[in-house]
Design a protein around this motif. Structure first.
Motif, PDB file in Angstrom:
ATOM      1  N   SER A 141      20.595  24.889   7.612  1.00  0.00           N
ATOM      2  CA  SER A 141      19.936  25.922   8.421  1.00  0.00           C
ATOM      3  C   SER A 141      18.750  25.415   9.230  1.00  0.00           C
ATOM      4  O   SER A 141      18.667  25.653  10.435  1.00  0.00           O
ATOM      5  N   SER A 149      27.870  30.003   2.833  1.00  0.00           N
ATOM      6  CA  SER A 149      26.470  30.099   2.427  1.00  0.00           C
ATOM      7  C   SER A 149      25.983  31.533   2.568  1.00  0.00           C
ATOM      8  O   SER A 149      26.538  32.321   3.342  1.00  0.00           O
ATOM      9  N   ILE A 150      24.905  31.841   1.881  1.00  0.00           N
ATOM     10  CA  ILE A 150      24.281  33.169   2.070  1.00  0.00           C
ATOM     11  C   ILE A 150      23.758  33.285   3.500  1.00  0.00           C
ATOM     12  O   ILE A 150      23.360  34.358   3.944  1.00  0.00           O
ATOM     13  N   TYR A 181      23.462  27.637  11.952  1.00  0.00           N
ATOM     14  CA  TYR A 181      24.161  27.283  10.703  1.00  0.00           C
ATOM     15  C   TYR A 181      24.914  28.491  10.162  1.00  0.00           C
ATOM     16  O   TYR A 181      26.088  28.418   9.835  1.00  0.00           O
ATOM     17  N   GLY A 196      17.517  22.128   4.509  1.00  0.00           N
ATOM     18  CA  GLY A 196      17.754  23.557   4.322  1.00  0.00           C
ATOM     19  C   GLY A 196      16.463  24.343   4.235  1.00  0.00           C
ATOM     20  O   GLY A 196      15.374  23.780   4.168  1.00  0.00           O
ATOM     21  N   THR A 197      16.602  25.642   4.212  1.00  0.00           N
ATOM     22  CA  THR A 197      15.444  26.533   4.073  1.00  0.00           C
ATOM     23  C   THR A 197      15.063  26.702   2.612  1.00  0.00           C
ATOM     24  O   THR A 197      13.920  26.995   2.274  1.00  0.00           O
ATOM     25  N   THR A 198      16.044  26.477   1.721  1.00  0.00           N
ATOM     26  CA  THR A 198      15.753  26.639   0.287  1.00  0.00           C
ATOM     27  C   THR A 198      15.254  25.335  -0.325  1.00  0.00           C
ATOM     28  O   THR A 198      15.040  25.273  -1.545  1.00  0.00           O
TER      29      THR A 198
HETATM   30  C1  VAH Z   1      20.041  25.955   3.497  1.00  0.00           C
HETATM   31  N1  VAH Z   1      20.432  25.107   1.243  1.00  0.00           N
HETATM   32  O1  VAH Z   1      18.929  26.257   3.126  1.00  0.00           O
HETATM   33  C2  VAH Z   1      21.086  25.622   2.429  1.00  0.00           C
HETATM   34  C3  VAH Z   1      21.819  26.848   2.029  1.00  0.00           C
HETATM   35  C4  VAH Z   1      21.551  29.143   1.190  1.00  0.00           C
HETATM   36  C5  VAH Z   1      20.886  28.041   1.831  1.00  0.00           C
HETATM   37  O2  VAH Z   1      22.840  27.142   2.914  1.00  0.00           O
HETATM   38  O3  VAH Z   1      20.350  25.939   4.663  1.00  0.00           O
END
Ligand code: VAH
Length: 314
Positions: free
Chosen positions: A77, A115-116, A140, A180-182
């Motif tokens: 992302s 992905s979420i 993404y 990623g964002t997480t």
């Molecule tokens: C992200 N770790 O941050 C991945 C993932 C749910 C987040 O797709 O882009």
């Protein structure tokens, strides 16, 4: 045989190891665009493959009699927002290459991670259902939403056995996440051990769906081993284990490391996190293939700190 594309990545690294435990080292070919994870490269069959290169994937599958492909390569992302066209190119064309190899029966089974990130600001944020509004606001997320549509289309139209999971944020200690964002939820444990403090790029009350890597790998192999007739979803399965905020992680680390400190300095990734759900309803996965997570935040923190202390010899 099995081919893992993007095997040097955060999930690919541990997925390759687990697949080799199950099917035997020589039956699982690891591949990536470079050899950045030398431990993995030297642990069994490895090939340099650019996931955007159809012939490279096809040749590897034909020469090695590969019948199952796990496509783990993608721009995530945060990186995707910096390089939108590269993210579209890699994330979409790699999927088309693998789906077409399955359509022409060169291979007969595909795993592809969603992905979420397929969810957006108009999606119900609490206990997000399997079927709901998906208006992603990241490149993404767009590639994952469209990819899900193509997976379902190839299943319905060409009987391609493609299976997919909407991964939440994944926390692990073996390989770092890639853009990623997480990623904060991984970095925070490393910094707790290395420096005793962490500057978090998300605000303290940003709740996101998360999962320990052991659970994510279990879900992936369970889904791939489930009888095809049990699967009611061929876009991508909602999956979750725990939802927590940066403050929740901070407090769980503090119970083991009272001197740990945190500061919050949200950056461009805050907007991405704010567009995603805070919790996910994964009851369809639990019904279809008996999904059940094992790790809660306390267990995960215990394991992460134990393993990272070993890694940093502290
Ligand atoms: C992200 N770790 O941050 C991945 C993932 C749910 C987040 O797709 O882009």
């Amino acid at each position: 045989k099995i081919l893992v594309i993007g095997a040097c990545g955060q999930i690919g690294t541990e997925l390759t190891t687990k697949l080799r435990d199950i099917y035997g080292v020589n039956n699982v070919i690891a591949s990536d665009i470079n050899t950045r994870n030398l431990e993995l490269v030297n642990s069994g069959p490895f090939e340099i493959i650019d996931a955007k290169n159809y012939n490279a994937i096809k040749d590897c599958c034909k020469i090695n009699n590969v019948k199952t492909v796990y496509l783990m390569a993608a721009l995530l992302s945060a990186t995707g927002e910096k390089y939108p066209m590269e993210a579209w190119d890699l994330n979409m064309n790699s999927l088309f290459h693998v789906l077409n190899l399955a359509k022409q029966k060169t291979i007969d089974k595909v795993f592809w991670p969603s992905s979420i990130a397929v969810f957006g600001p108009t999606t119900p944020r609490e206990n997000t259902p399997q079927h709901t509004i998906c208006e992603p606001t990241t490149v993404y997320g767009i590639t994952k939403q469209v990819g899900e549509r193509w997976c379902e289309y190839y299943y319905e139209k060409y009987d391609v056995d493609v299976r997919s999971i909407r991964y939440p944020g994944i926390i692990s200690y073996k390989a770092m996440p890639g853009g990623g964002t997480t990623d904060y939820a991984v970095e925070i444990y490393h910094e707790a051990i290395k420096t005793g403090n962490y500057e978090c790029f998300l605000s303290e009350n940003t709740s996101l769906p998360m999962m320990f890597m052991e659970d994510a790998i279990k879900a992936t192999t369970d889904l791939m081993q489930a009888p095809s007739e049990n699967l009611s979803i061929r876009s991508s399965y909602n999956l979750s284990a725990i939802s927590f905020t940066p403050e929740d992680i901070y407090k769980s680390i503090k119970t083991e490391m009272p001197e740990f400190s945190i500061t919050y300095k949200p950056d461009f990734r805050q907007d991405i996190a704010d567009s995603w759900p805070s919790s996910i309803d994964d009851s369809v996965a639990r019904n279809d293939w008996n999904w059940q997570h094992d790790y809660n935040l306390k267990d995960m923190t215990f394991e992460m700190l134990k393993q990272l202390r070993k890694k940093y010899n502290s």
